[in-house]
Design a protein around this motif. Structure first.
Motif, mmCIF file in Angstrom:
data_model
loop_
_atom_site.group_PDB
_atom_site.id
_atom_site.type_symbol
_atom_site.label_atom_id
_atom_site.label_comp_id
_atom_site.label_asym_id
_atom_site.label_seq_id
_atom_site.Cartn_x
_atom_site.Cartn_y
_atom_site.Cartn_z
ATOM 1 N N LEU A 175 -27.351 63.881 11.357
ATOM 2 C CA LEU A 175 -25.999 63.974 10.808
ATOM 3 C C LEU A 175 -25.375 65.298 11.203
ATOM 4 O O LEU A 175 -26.074 66.313 11.334
ATOM 5 N N LEU A 176 -24.054 65.302 11.361
ATOM 6 C CA LEU A 176 -23.327 66.554 11.542
ATOM 7 C C LEU A 176 -22.943 67.161 10.203
ATOM 8 O O LEU A 176 -22.955 68.382 10.039
ATOM 9 N N SER A 177 -22.587 66.315 9.246
ATOM 10 C CA SER A 177 -22.269 66.792 7.907
ATOM 11 C C SER A 177 -22.320 65.630 6.934
ATOM 12 O O SER A 177 -22.134 64.478 7.320
ATOM 13 N N VAL A 178 -22.565 65.955 5.687
ATOM 14 C CA VAL A 178 -22.513 64.955 4.622
ATOM 15 C C VAL A 178 -21.976 65.633 3.369
ATOM 16 O O VAL A 178 -22.451 66.702 2.981
ATOM 17 N N SER A 179 -20.966 65.027 2.769
ATOM 18 C CA SER A 179 -20.375 65.531 1.529
ATOM 19 C C SER A 179 -20.628 64.525 0.422
ATOM 20 O O SER A 179 -20.482 63.315 0.634
ATOM 21 N N VAL A 180 -20.991 65.029 -0.747
ATOM 22 C CA VAL A 180 -21.312 64.173 -1.886
ATOM 23 C C VAL A 180 -20.487 64.606 -3.086
ATOM 24 O O VAL A 180 -20.457 65.793 -3.440
ATOM 25 N N VAL A 181 -19.809 63.651 -3.706
ATOM 26 C CA VAL A 181 -19.118 63.867 -4.975
ATOM 27 C C VAL A 181 -19.997 63.322 -6.085
ATOM 28 O O VAL A 181 -20.523 62.202 -5.977
ATOM 29 N N ALA A 182 -20.179 64.108 -7.141
ATOM 30 C CA ALA A 182 -21.032 63.704 -8.258
ATOM 31 C C ALA A 182 -20.512 64.347 -9.537
ATOM 32 O O ALA A 182 -19.694 65.277 -9.489
ATOM 33 N N PRO A 183 -20.990 63.891 -10.686
ATOM 34 C CA PRO A 183 -20.531 64.492 -11.945
ATOM 35 C C PRO A 183 -20.881 65.968 -12.084
ATOM 36 O O PRO A 183 -20.171 66.713 -12.763
ATOM 37 N N THR A 184 -21.986 66.408 -11.465
ATOM 38 C CA THR A 184 -22.385 67.809 -11.537
ATOM 39 C C THR A 184 -22.716 68.325 -10.145
ATOM 40 O O THR A 184 -23.097 67.557 -9.252
ATOM 41 N N LEU A 185 -22.610 69.647 -9.980
ATOM 42 C CA LEU A 185 -22.975 70.235 -8.696
ATOM 43 C C LEU A 185 -24.487 70.254 -8.517
ATOM 44 O O LEU A 185 -24.972 70.259 -7.387
ATOM 45 N N THR A 186 -25.230 70.259 -9.607
ATOM 46 C CA THR A 186 -26.685 70.145 -9.493
ATOM 47 C C THR A 186 -27.046 68.908 -8.687
ATOM 48 O O THR A 186 -27.856 68.957 -7.750
ATOM 49 N N VAL A 187 -26.429 67.785 -9.032
ATOM 50 C CA VAL A 187 -26.706 66.525 -8.338
ATOM 51 C C VAL A 187 -26.050 66.511 -6.961
ATOM 52 O O VAL A 187 -26.697 66.157 -5.959
ATOM 53 N N ALA A 188 -24.788 66.880 -6.872
ATOM 54 C CA ALA A 188 -24.072 66.801 -5.600
ATOM 55 C C ALA A 188 -24.761 67.618 -4.518
ATOM 56 O O ALA A 188 -24.943 67.144 -3.382
ATOM 57 N N ASP A 189 -25.169 68.833 -4.827
ATOM 58 C CA ASP A 189 -25.779 69.704 -3.835
ATOM 59 C C ASP A 189 -27.159 69.199 -3.429
ATOM 60 O O ASP A 189 -27.498 69.162 -2.240
ATOM 61 N N MET A 198 -32.811 63.603 5.466
ATOM 62 C CA MET A 198 -33.263 62.259 5.814
ATOM 63 C C MET A 198 -32.637 61.757 7.113
ATOM 64 O O MET A 198 -33.150 60.808 7.731
ATOM 65 N N GLY A 199 -31.517 62.344 7.537
ATOM 66 C CA GLY A 199 -30.851 61.873 8.742
ATOM 67 C C GLY A 199 -29.950 60.696 8.442
ATOM 68 O O GLY A 199 -29.449 60.540 7.330
ATOM 69 N N ALA A 200 -29.747 59.837 9.428
ATOM 70 C CA ALA A 200 -28.805 58.731 9.297
ATOM 71 C C ALA A 200 -29.125 57.839 8.102
ATOM 72 O O ALA A 200 -28.215 57.340 7.431
ATOM 73 N N GLU A 201 -30.398 57.639 7.810
ATOM 74 C CA GLU A 201 -30.779 56.800 6.673
ATOM 75 C C GLU A 201 -30.390 57.429 5.342
ATOM 76 O O GLU A 201 -30.308 56.749 4.309
ATOM 77 N N GLY A 202 -30.126 58.737 5.354
ATOM 78 C CA GLY A 202 -29.800 59.437 4.124
ATOM 79 C C GLY A 202 -28.458 59.065 3.542
ATOM 80 O O GLY A 202 -28.232 59.225 2.335
ATOM 81 N N VAL A 203 -27.545 58.578 4.378
ATOM 82 C CA VAL A 203 -26.221 58.223 3.877
ATOM 83 C C VAL A 203 -26.324 57.061 2.897
ATOM 84 O O VAL A 203 -25.766 57.092 1.796
ATOM 85 N N GLU A 204 -27.034 56.019 3.285
ATOM 86 C CA GLU A 204 -27.211 54.875 2.388
ATOM 87 C C GLU A 204 -27.993 55.277 1.143
ATOM 88 O O GLU A 204 -27.681 54.825 0.032
ATOM 89 N N TRP A 205 -29.001 56.128 1.330
ATOM 90 C CA TRP A 205 -29.786 56.597 0.170
ATOM 91 C C TRP A 205 -28.874 57.343 -0.811
ATOM 92 O O TRP A 205 -28.909 57.091 -2.021
ATOM 93 N N ALA A 206 -28.045 58.265 -0.298
ATOM 94 C CA ALA A 206 -27.164 59.049 -1.161
ATOM 95 C C ALA A 206 -26.177 58.149 -1.885
ATOM 96 O O ALA A 206 -25.880 58.349 -3.072
ATOM 97 N N ALA A 207 -25.663 57.146 -1.174
ATOM 98 C CA ALA A 207 -24.696 56.228 -1.779
ATOM 99 C C ALA A 207 -25.309 55.451 -2.929
ATOM 100 O O ALA A 207 -24.595 54.994 -3.834
ATOM 101 N N GLY A 208 -26.627 55.295 -2.913
ATOM 102 C CA GLY A 208 -27.305 54.569 -3.975
ATOM 103 C C GLY A 208 -27.670 55.412 -5.182
ATOM 104 O O GLY A 208 -28.173 54.873 -6.183
ATOM 105 N N GLN A 209 -27.422 56.728 -5.117
ATOM 106 C CA GLN A 209 -27.726 57.590 -6.247
ATOM 107 C C GLN A 209 -26.645 57.471 -7.316
ATOM 108 O O GLN A 209 -25.449 57.416 -6.997
ATOM 109 N N GLU A 210 -27.055 57.452 -8.551
ATOM 110 C CA GLU A 210 -26.125 57.204 -9.655
ATOM 111 C C GLU A 210 -24.982 58.216 -9.672
ATOM 112 O O GLU A 210 -25.200 59.430 -9.656
ATOM 113 N N GLY A 211 -23.750 57.705 -9.714
ATOM 114 C CA GLY A 211 -22.574 58.548 -9.838
ATOM 115 C C GLY A 211 -22.138 59.246 -8.565
ATOM 116 O O GLY A 211 -21.220 60.061 -8.602
#
Length: 240
Positions: A175-189, A198-211
């Motif tokens: 990946l070149l970059s990935v940004s995550v929006v979450a209820p807390t920065l603890t989770v987002a970061d 994780m690389g390319a597979e990490g995008v789908e994994w992140a999308a599956g994380q709650e919130g």
């Protein structure tokens, strides 16, 4: 921990002493948790000088978070990757800045923006936050709108190939970059860093994380975005 911090509070009843407490806490975290300071608690723990019973409650919490994401990513996220020293900064940054945001809300702040090296916690929005283009420092690739919550970005543009895939010990380059929006920065970061590792597979994994909502650019310059990513139009107030 090597990143600039800015704070804006739009509540007149919240005085400078609250801002002073925020920055005092972040300075304390730097002293206690920096792996680059030989006398810090993190460095002493990494060298095996602190038995489990002597760890602070804060470090125990950080270690628990590190282990949670190591397990959740099958080892891709690892605070002690092969051949490297213990470094929990990927957890400590978001965790400590979210704790700082808690100091603001406890003091009665309703509308604020706390920006720590491009990772942002806001309250009382709407706030517009620009996501920096992964290849052009003077351009944005997205602008998002937040009322409450946080956004974090992991990328290669500031520190090169500094995020390691703990499964291989090699730099993560999918990946070149990935940004995550979450209820807390603890989770987002944590999720942004783990997904990048994780690389390319990490995008789908992140999308599956709650919130969590995700905006990513992969090594082939393709944009990958979850439907709920809160995009807006216009210029951003801060670069994530």
């Amino acid at each position: 921990m090597g990143f600039p911090v800015s704070l804006r509070v739009d509540d007149e009843h919240v005085g400078e002493e609250t801002a002073d407490a925020v920055f005092a806490w972040l300075r304390e975290v730097d002293e206690r948790f920096s792996p680059f300071k030989a006398g810090s608690e993190v460095s002493r723990y990494g060298r095996g000088e602190l038995p489990a019973g002597d760890l602070s409650a804060d470090l125990v919490e950080v270690l628990d978070l590190c282990e949670r994401y190591r397990l959740a990513t099958g080892g891709a996220f690892d605070a002690r990757p092969p051949g490297r020293d213990f470094d929990p900064c990927a957890i400590v940054k978001g965790w400590s800045v979210q704790r700082a945001a808690g100091l603001l809300t406890a003091a009665g702040a309703r509308r604020f923006c706390l920006n720590a090296g491009g990772d942002v916690v806001v309250g009382g929005g709407p706030w517009r936050v620009g996501v920096r283009h992964p290849e052009f420092a003077d351009k944005l690739c997205a602008v998002l709108e937040l009322t409450e919550g946080a956004v974090a970005t992991s990328a290669r543009y500031e520190r090169g190939d500094h995020i390691v895939d703990g499964r291989t010990g090699a730099p993560a380059t999918g990946l070149l970059s990935v940004s995550v929006v979450a209820p807390t920065l603890t989770v987002a970061d944590a999720v942004a860093t783990a997904a990048f590792a994780m690389g390319a597979e990490g995008v789908e994994w992140a999308a599956g994380q709650e919130g969590c909502e995700v905006y990513a650019v992969d090594a082939e310059r393709r944009v990958l975005r979850t439907p709920g990513f809160p995009t807006a139009t216009g210029a951003g107030a801060a670069a994530a």
